[in-house]
Every structure is written in structure tokens, then in C-alpha cells.
Design a protein around this motif. Structure first.
Motif, PDB file in Angstrom:
ATOM      1  N   ARG A  70       7.761  64.871  20.578  1.00  0.00           N
ATOM      2  CA  ARG A  70       7.008  63.946  19.703  1.00  0.00           C
ATOM      3  C   ARG A  70       7.412  62.702  20.038  1.00  0.00           C
ATOM      4  O   ARG A  70       6.546  61.880  19.820  1.00  0.00           O
ATOM      5  N   LEU A  71       8.600  62.358  20.298  1.00  0.00           N
ATOM      6  CA  LEU A  71       9.061  60.972  20.792  1.00  0.00           C
ATOM      7  C   LEU A  71       8.192  60.430  21.974  1.00  0.00           C
ATOM      8  O   LEU A  71       7.734  59.466  22.074  1.00  0.00           O
ATOM      9  N   GLU A  72       7.966  61.424  22.823  1.00  0.00           N
ATOM     10  CA  GLU A  72       7.396  61.030  24.131  1.00  0.00           C
ATOM     11  C   GLU A  72       5.943  60.930  23.776  1.00  0.00           C
ATOM     12  O   GLU A  72       5.291  59.941  24.182  1.00  0.00           O
ATOM     13  N   LEU A  73       5.211  61.760  23.002  1.00  0.00           N
ATOM     14  CA  LEU A  73       3.855  61.455  22.538  1.00  0.00           C
ATOM     15  C   LEU A  73       3.626  60.273  21.780  1.00  0.00           C
ATOM     16  O   LEU A  73       2.811  59.438  21.915  1.00  0.00           O
ATOM     17  N   THR A  74       4.589  59.991  20.901  1.00  0.00           N
ATOM     18  CA  THR A  74       4.231  58.836  20.210  1.00  0.00           C
ATOM     19  C   THR A  74       4.589  57.191  21.146  1.00  0.00           C
ATOM     20  O   THR A  74       3.700  56.537  21.134  1.00  0.00           O
ATOM     21  N   ALA A  75       5.301  57.583  22.060  1.00  0.00           N
ATOM     22  CA  ALA A  75       5.720  56.408  23.214  1.00  0.00           C
ATOM     23  C   ALA A  75       4.361  56.447  23.929  1.00  0.00           C
ATOM     24  O   ALA A  75       4.047  55.154  23.964  1.00  0.00           O
ATOM     25  N   ARG A  76       4.091  57.497  24.314  1.00  0.00           N
ATOM     26  CA  ARG A  76       2.598  57.278  25.195  1.00  0.00           C
ATOM     27  C   ARG A  76       1.360  56.613  24.464  1.00  0.00           C
ATOM     28  O   ARG A  76       0.779  55.827  25.041  1.00  0.00           O
ATOM     29  N   ARG A  77       1.411  56.985  23.218  1.00  0.00           N
ATOM     30  CA  ARG A  77       0.269  56.444  22.476  1.00  0.00           C
ATOM     31  C   ARG A  77       0.602  55.029  22.032  1.00  0.00           C
ATOM     32  O   ARG A  77      -0.558  54.219  21.894  1.00  0.00           O
ATOM     33  N   ALA A  78       1.842  54.573  22.276  1.00  0.00           N
ATOM     34  CA  ALA A  78       2.152  53.153  21.977  1.00  0.00           C
ATOM     35  C   ALA A  78       2.079  52.464  23.161  1.00  0.00           C
ATOM     36  O   ALA A  78       2.327  51.182  23.315  1.00  0.00           O
ATOM     37  N   GLY A  79       1.816  53.071  24.425  1.00  0.00           N
ATOM     38  CA  GLY A  79       1.618  52.510  25.654  1.00  0.00           C
ATOM     39  C   GLY A  79       2.977  52.600  26.786  1.00  0.00           C
ATOM     40  O   GLY A  79       3.121  51.694  27.285  1.00  0.00           O
ATOM     41  N   GLY A  80       3.869  53.252  26.294  1.00  0.00           N
ATOM     42  CA  GLY A  80       5.074  53.295  26.857  1.00  0.00           C
ATOM     43  C   GLY A  80       5.512  54.582  27.232  1.00  0.00           C
ATOM     44  O   GLY A  80       4.828  55.676  27.363  1.00  0.00           O
ATOM     45  N   ARG A  81       6.921  54.910  27.357  1.00  0.00           N
ATOM     46  CA  ARG A  81       7.443  56.165  27.865  1.00  0.00           C
ATOM     47  C   ARG A  81       8.992  56.196  27.087  1.00  0.00           C
ATOM     48  O   ARG A  81       9.647  55.097  26.788  1.00  0.00           O
ATOM     49  N   ILE A  82       9.483  57.492  27.170  1.00  0.00           N
ATOM     50  CA  ILE A  82      11.008  57.649  26.784  1.00  0.00           C
ATOM     51  C   ILE A  82      11.719  58.126  28.133  1.00  0.00           C
ATOM     52  O   ILE A  82      10.996  58.750  28.955  1.00  0.00           O
ATOM     53  N   ARG A  83      12.791  57.685  28.174  1.00  0.00           N
ATOM     54  CA  ARG A  83      13.715  58.132  29.241  1.00  0.00           C
ATOM     55  C   ARG A  83      15.150  58.759  28.726  1.00  0.00           C
ATOM     56  O   ARG A  83      15.594  57.961  27.629  1.00  0.00           O
ATOM     57  N   LEU A  84      15.462  59.751  29.163  1.00  0.00           N
ATOM     58  CA  LEU A  84      16.578  60.360  28.593  1.00  0.00           C
ATOM     59  C   LEU A  84      17.914  59.758  29.248  1.00  0.00           C
ATOM     60  O   LEU A  84      18.165  59.673  30.495  1.00  0.00           O
ATOM     61  N   GLN A  85      19.051  59.600  28.495  1.00  0.00           N
ATOM     62  CA  GLN A  85      20.227  59.126  28.889  1.00  0.00           C
ATOM     63  C   GLN A  85      21.368  60.211  28.574  1.00  0.00           C
ATOM     64  O   GLN A  85      21.380  60.720  27.578  1.00  0.00           O
ATOM     65  N   ASP A  86      22.028  60.698  29.499  1.00  0.00           N
ATOM     66  CA  ASP A  86      23.275  61.485  29.318  1.00  0.00           C
ATOM     67  C   ASP A  86      22.817  63.029  28.628  1.00  0.00           C
ATOM     68  O   ASP A  86      23.209  63.474  27.777  1.00  0.00           O
ATOM     69  N   PRO A  87      21.598  63.721  29.370  1.00  0.00           N
ATOM     70  CA  PRO A  87      21.434  65.025  28.821  1.00  0.00           C
ATOM     71  C   PRO A  87      22.347  65.977  29.661  1.00  0.00           C
ATOM     72  O   PRO A  87      22.435  66.056  30.592  1.00  0.00           O
ATOM     73  N   GLY A  88      22.738  66.958  28.855  1.00  0.00           N
ATOM     74  CA  GLY A  88      23.515  68.005  29.164  1.00  0.00           C
ATOM     75  C   GLY A  88      22.820  68.997  30.097  1.00  0.00           C
ATOM     76  O   GLY A  88      21.379  69.300  29.928  1.00  0.00           O
ATOM     77  N   PRO A  89      23.528  69.791  31.027  1.00  0.00           N
ATOM     78  CA  PRO A  89      22.683  70.618  31.842  1.00  0.00           C
ATOM     79  C   PRO A  89      22.039  71.736  31.022  1.00  0.00           C
ATOM     80  O   PRO A  89      20.921  72.006  31.262  1.00  0.00           O
ATOM     81  N   ALA A  90      22.479  72.242  29.661  1.00  0.00           N
ATOM     82  CA  ALA A  90      21.735  73.042  28.950  1.00  0.00           C
ATOM     83  C   ALA A  90      20.476  72.398  28.344  1.00  0.00           C
ATOM     84  O   ALA A  90      19.267  73.238  28.436  1.00  0.00           O
ATOM     85  N   LEU A  91      20.383  71.274  27.777  1.00  0.00           N
ATOM     86  CA  LEU A  91      19.158  70.745  27.455  1.00  0.00           C
ATOM     87  C   LEU A  91      18.248  70.407  28.570  1.00  0.00           C
ATOM     88  O   LEU A  91      16.948  70.618  28.431  1.00  0.00           O
ATOM     89  N   HIS A  92      18.782  69.983  29.638  1.00  0.00           N
ATOM     90  CA  HIS A  92      17.920  69.911  31.076  1.00  0.00           C
ATOM     91  C   HIS A  92      17.284  71.295  31.058  1.00  0.00           C
ATOM     92  O   HIS A  92      15.826  71.209  31.727  1.00  0.00           O
ATOM     93  N   ALA A  93      17.761  72.220  31.168  1.00  0.00           N
ATOM     94  CA  ALA A  93      17.640  73.556  31.509  1.00  0.00           C
ATOM     95  C   ALA A  93      16.394  73.996  30.417  1.00  0.00           C
ATOM     96  O   ALA A  93      15.348  74.676  30.793  1.00  0.00           O
ATOM     97  N   LEU A  94      16.616  73.621  29.341  1.00  0.00           N
ATOM     98  CA  LEU A  94      15.674  74.122  28.116  1.00  0.00           C
ATOM     99  C   LEU A  94      14.469  73.288  28.295  1.00  0.00           C
ATOM    100  O   LEU A  94      13.222  74.047  28.110  1.00  0.00           O
ATOM    101  N   LEU A  95      14.549  72.264  28.715  1.00  0.00           N
ATOM    102  CA  LEU A  95      13.408  71.402  28.803  1.00  0.00           C
ATOM    103  C   LEU A  95      12.456  71.760  29.964  1.00  0.00           C
ATOM    104  O   LEU A  95      11.386  71.810  30.049  1.00  0.00           O
ATOM    105  N   ASP A  96      13.245  72.219  31.224  1.00  0.00           N
ATOM    106  CA  ASP A  96      12.456  72.790  32.325  1.00  0.00           C
ATOM    107  C   ASP A  96      11.792  74.157  31.654  1.00  0.00           C
ATOM    108  O   ASP A  96      10.537  74.359  32.269  1.00  0.00           O
TER     109      ASP A  96
END
Length: 128
Positions: A70-96
Motif C-alpha cells: 500500500r505504501l508503494e502504491l501510494t508513492a507511485r500515485r504521488a509520482g514517487g517510490r519507496i525504498r526499503l532500509q534494513d529489511p531482514g532476510p525473512a522479510l526479503h524472502a516473504l516479499l519475493d
């Protein structure tokens, strides 16, 4: 003791993105407020990227995935992007696993060589 202010405009670093610190556990009732904050950061002239510090989210779950989507969708609608800082391996794997790709602080973007890396060229290769 006092000192004089320097003349001219203050130095503003336009390359430094805004940072939004996310802490867990994630509840559905905070999602709208965080989306509004991302929208305000992007529309306020702070740049085209908002860095989301996800180190404090705790154990990742589908609520965290939903929040980031939802944060990424909101950012794209506003003309931007989000970038993640300090994602753990478990979050990275879940997103993949769910098929979501985010830029991560400190990682090169896809199809970009790392700094200082040059591609080797064979002498018999035709020019492109």
C-alpha cells in the motif's frame, strides 16, 4: 558570543530522501495514516523517494507485506517510490514469495553493474 549567519541560501541536499521509520507489530488501523505520511513527504517537495526503515517491524507477516504494498502504491500515485532500509532476510524472502520487488538501500538496481565493475570485451566481438 555570537557568530554571523553565512550569506546566501542554506545548503539543501536534494539527493537525501525522506526517511519513514516503521515499527511493529503492524496493525490495519495505522496503514491509512502511514500512507498519508508517504503522500505528504512526496508532495511536500522532499524528493521522489521515501526510504522506509523496516528494521523495527519485527517478525514479518502478511500485514507487513500489505502495508509495504500500500505504501508503494501510494508513492507511485504521488509520482514517487519507496525504498526499503534494513529489511531482514525473512522479510526479503516473504516479499519475493508474494512477488513484490522493492529497491533496497545499499543494493544496486537490476541491470546496473556494481560500482567499479567493468564488462570484459572480447577482441572478436562485433560492435553494437
Amino acid at each position: 558570543m555570537s557568530s554571523a549567519r553565512p550569506l546566501g541560501l542554506p545548503h539543501v541536499d536534494a539527493e537525501t530522501p525522506a526517511v519513514l521509520v516503521l515499527s511493529g507489530p503492524v496493525h490495519r488501523d495505522v496503514v491509512d495514516g502511514l500512507c498519508a505520511e508517504v503522500r505528504a513527504l512526496l508532495e511536500g517537495g522532499g524528493g521522489r523517494v521515501v526510504v522506509c526503515d523496516v528494521g523495527g517491524l519485527g517478525p514479518p507477516g502478511l500485514a507487513a507485506v500489505d502495508l509495504l504494498a500500500r505504501l508503494e502504491l501510494t508513492a507511485r500515485r504521488a509520482g514517487g517510490r519507496i525504498r526499503l532500509q534494513d529489511p531482514g532476510p525473512a522479510l526479503h524472502a516473504l516479499l519475493d514469495l508474494v512477488g513484490l520487488r522493492f529497491q533496497v538501500e545499499g543494493q544496486t538496481e537490476e541491470r546496473e553493474p556494481a560500482l567499479g565493475v567493468e564488462e570484459a570485451v572480447e577482441s572478436g566481438d562485433p560492435a553494437v
